[in-house]
Motif scaffolding. Sequence first.
Motif, PDB file in Angstrom:
ATOM      1  N   ALA A  48       1.830   7.966  -7.298  1.00 44.44           N
ATOM      2  CA  ALA A  48       1.672   6.402  -7.194  1.00 44.44           C
ATOM      3  C   ALA A  48       2.354   5.698  -6.162  1.00 44.44           C
ATOM      4  N   THR A  49       3.283   6.139  -5.467  1.00 42.81           N
ATOM      5  CA  THR A  49       4.271   5.526  -4.613  1.00 42.81           C
ATOM      6  C   THR A  49       3.447   4.726  -3.596  1.00 42.81           C
ATOM      7  N   PHE A  50       2.385   5.005  -2.887  1.00 37.25           N
ATOM      8  CA  PHE A  50       1.752   4.241  -2.014  1.00 37.25           C
ATOM      9  C   PHE A  50       0.872   2.995  -2.639  1.00 37.25           C
ATOM     10  N   ASP A  51       0.284   3.216  -3.621  1.00 32.53           N
ATOM     11  CA  ASP A  51      -0.225   1.909  -4.473  1.00 32.53           C
ATOM     12  C   ASP A  51       0.863   1.085  -4.828  1.00 32.53           C
ATOM     13  N   THR A  52       1.989   1.577  -5.535  1.00 30.15           N
ATOM     14  CA  THR A  52       2.961   0.675  -6.008  1.00 30.15           C
ATOM     15  C   THR A  52       3.665  -0.187  -4.944  1.00 30.15           C
ATOM     16  N   CYS A  53       3.821   0.657  -3.797  1.00 31.71           N
ATOM     17  CA  CYS A  53       4.765  -0.108  -2.633  1.00 31.71           C
ATOM     18  C   CYS A  53       3.801  -1.499  -2.217  1.00 31.71           C
ATOM     19  N   LEU A  54       2.510  -1.338  -1.936  1.00 27.17           N
ATOM     20  CA  LEU A  54       1.637  -2.288  -1.460  1.00 27.17           C
ATOM     21  C   LEU A  54       1.454  -3.329  -2.637  1.00 27.17           C
ATOM     22  N   ARG A  55       1.230  -2.878  -3.878  1.00 25.20           N
ATOM     23  CA  ARG A  55       0.864  -3.665  -4.787  1.00 25.20           C
ATOM     24  C   ARG A  55       1.884  -4.642  -5.506  1.00 25.20           C
ATOM     25  N   VAL A 435      -5.727  -4.945  -2.063  1.00 19.57           N
ATOM     26  CA  VAL A 435      -4.414  -4.801  -2.254  1.00 19.57           C
ATOM     27  C   VAL A 435      -3.791  -4.811  -0.890  1.00 19.57           C
ATOM     28  N   TYR A 436      -4.282  -4.106   0.056  1.00 23.14           N
ATOM     29  CA  TYR A 436      -3.813  -4.334   1.575  1.00 23.14           C
ATOM     30  C   TYR A 436      -3.971  -5.726   1.894  1.00 23.14           C
ATOM     31  N   GLU A 437      -5.057  -6.403   1.836  1.00 17.91           N
ATOM     32  CA  GLU A 437      -5.291  -7.808   2.564  1.00 17.91           C
ATOM     33  C   GLU A 437      -4.226  -8.531   2.060  1.00 17.91           C
ATOM     34  N   LYS A 438      -4.097  -8.626   0.833  1.00 15.40           N
ATOM     35  CA  LYS A 438      -3.151  -9.570   0.228  1.00 15.40           C
ATOM     36  C   LYS A 438      -1.545  -9.228   0.723  1.00 15.40           C
TER      37      LYS A 438
END
Length: 459
Positions: A48-55, A435-438
Amino acid sequence: MKIQITETVLRDAGQSLIATRLPYDKFEGVLETLDKAGYYSLECWGGATFDTCLRYLDEDPWVRLREIRKRVKRTKLQMLLRGQNLLGYKHYPDDVVRKFVELSVKNGIDVIRIFDALNDLRNIETCVSETIKHKGDAQVAISYTSSPVHTLENYVQLIKKIEEMGATSLCIKDMAGIMSPKECYDLVKAIKENSSLPLHVHTHSTTGLAYMTYLKAVEAGAEGIDTAISPFSGGTSQPATETLVYTLEQMGYSTSVDTSVLSDINDYFAPLAEEYLESGLLDPRVLMTDAGILKYQIPGGMLSNLISQLKSAGAIDRLGEVLAETPRVREDMGYPPLVTPSSQIIGVQAATNVLVGERYKSVSKEISAYLRGEYGTPPGKVNPEVIRKVLGEEKPHTGRFADTLKDGFEAGKAEIGDKARCDEDVLSYIIFPQVYEKFAAERDERERNRVKYTITKVK
């Protein structure tokens, strides 16, 4: 015999205890010390690190990985990859999977632990071949669970197919901590009798079995185990690194881990654990032993997320009902192992069934996709009444779902345009578009403000 120790504090321990809310600046100062400890590998990315870093953390996960690699020069860096799901929650085209694996190795990953939530090997073959192509360690994990359709014989047959696929090492991934010492001994022994590949065992302390399970794993011939430095150990995390190194070396095993360095690492993380306890991010409930999980089979990350979701809905008092509903939903879905993304799919549906007051009156798009076969073939038979209620007359897909997907990398690159600065950004966009665009917009704004501040300061 030497036992390889994988330290999980930078990934699974934090994911299980504090929902992966460990920002880079909180552990940057201990990276060189971690590198001196003598670990076999440092699990620091994926999951989940990838998602959490961005989000949530306003961090670029690729930059985070490169910064870790700069400071950890001797120890292997390890990540967890969900096969065709990569680090998202659906299947991605093969070209996207290949590019992601290529850039993961290029940015610093040595060991890619690859699994599929349903143990459908069709969903990991692209990851395995690409990891080997780029000279990474393709460590394939079987998602461990118990059910009427999960037997010792079936697991051994699965391992044989994994070895034929070309995996370079193996892992038993017991995400819920439900594998008993005897079950572990029997499974490890059977695997070692049928495979020559190095075998690692991963479990959690949730049910109180983990220390005993690890000792039996080692006795049966496992070469590696996953542990967490003690301030971030126990409960839904892994057993304590210091305790197991101490025990194993007394029993005559070698770990190559320097206990004096472990003491320094402990000193670094202990105040962080206290900080998260005081803020409430680290909920004491996830530190407790819960033998009830032997019945519910809920992994640590799933439990912490369920608690967080029910708190947000003002329904934490209904946690017991949700836990009781979870195995019923799992049975309806053909007994999938509860690990990302199936754990989220099952957990959210169980919570929805409880909160709505009627089973499957409201279903997520992920449940519909699961029933259509978009995540692979379930281990057991899916409840036909649930299929009819959700899909109507639609027939589930039975082939490899990724074969139905068009190449996606170049299309994603064209779509995101100049909002992506590199191929890594394109992958972040493809996996988490909104998430990435934000994240990218906020990153660009921060950089513009920094430039304005610098110019003003110079004047």
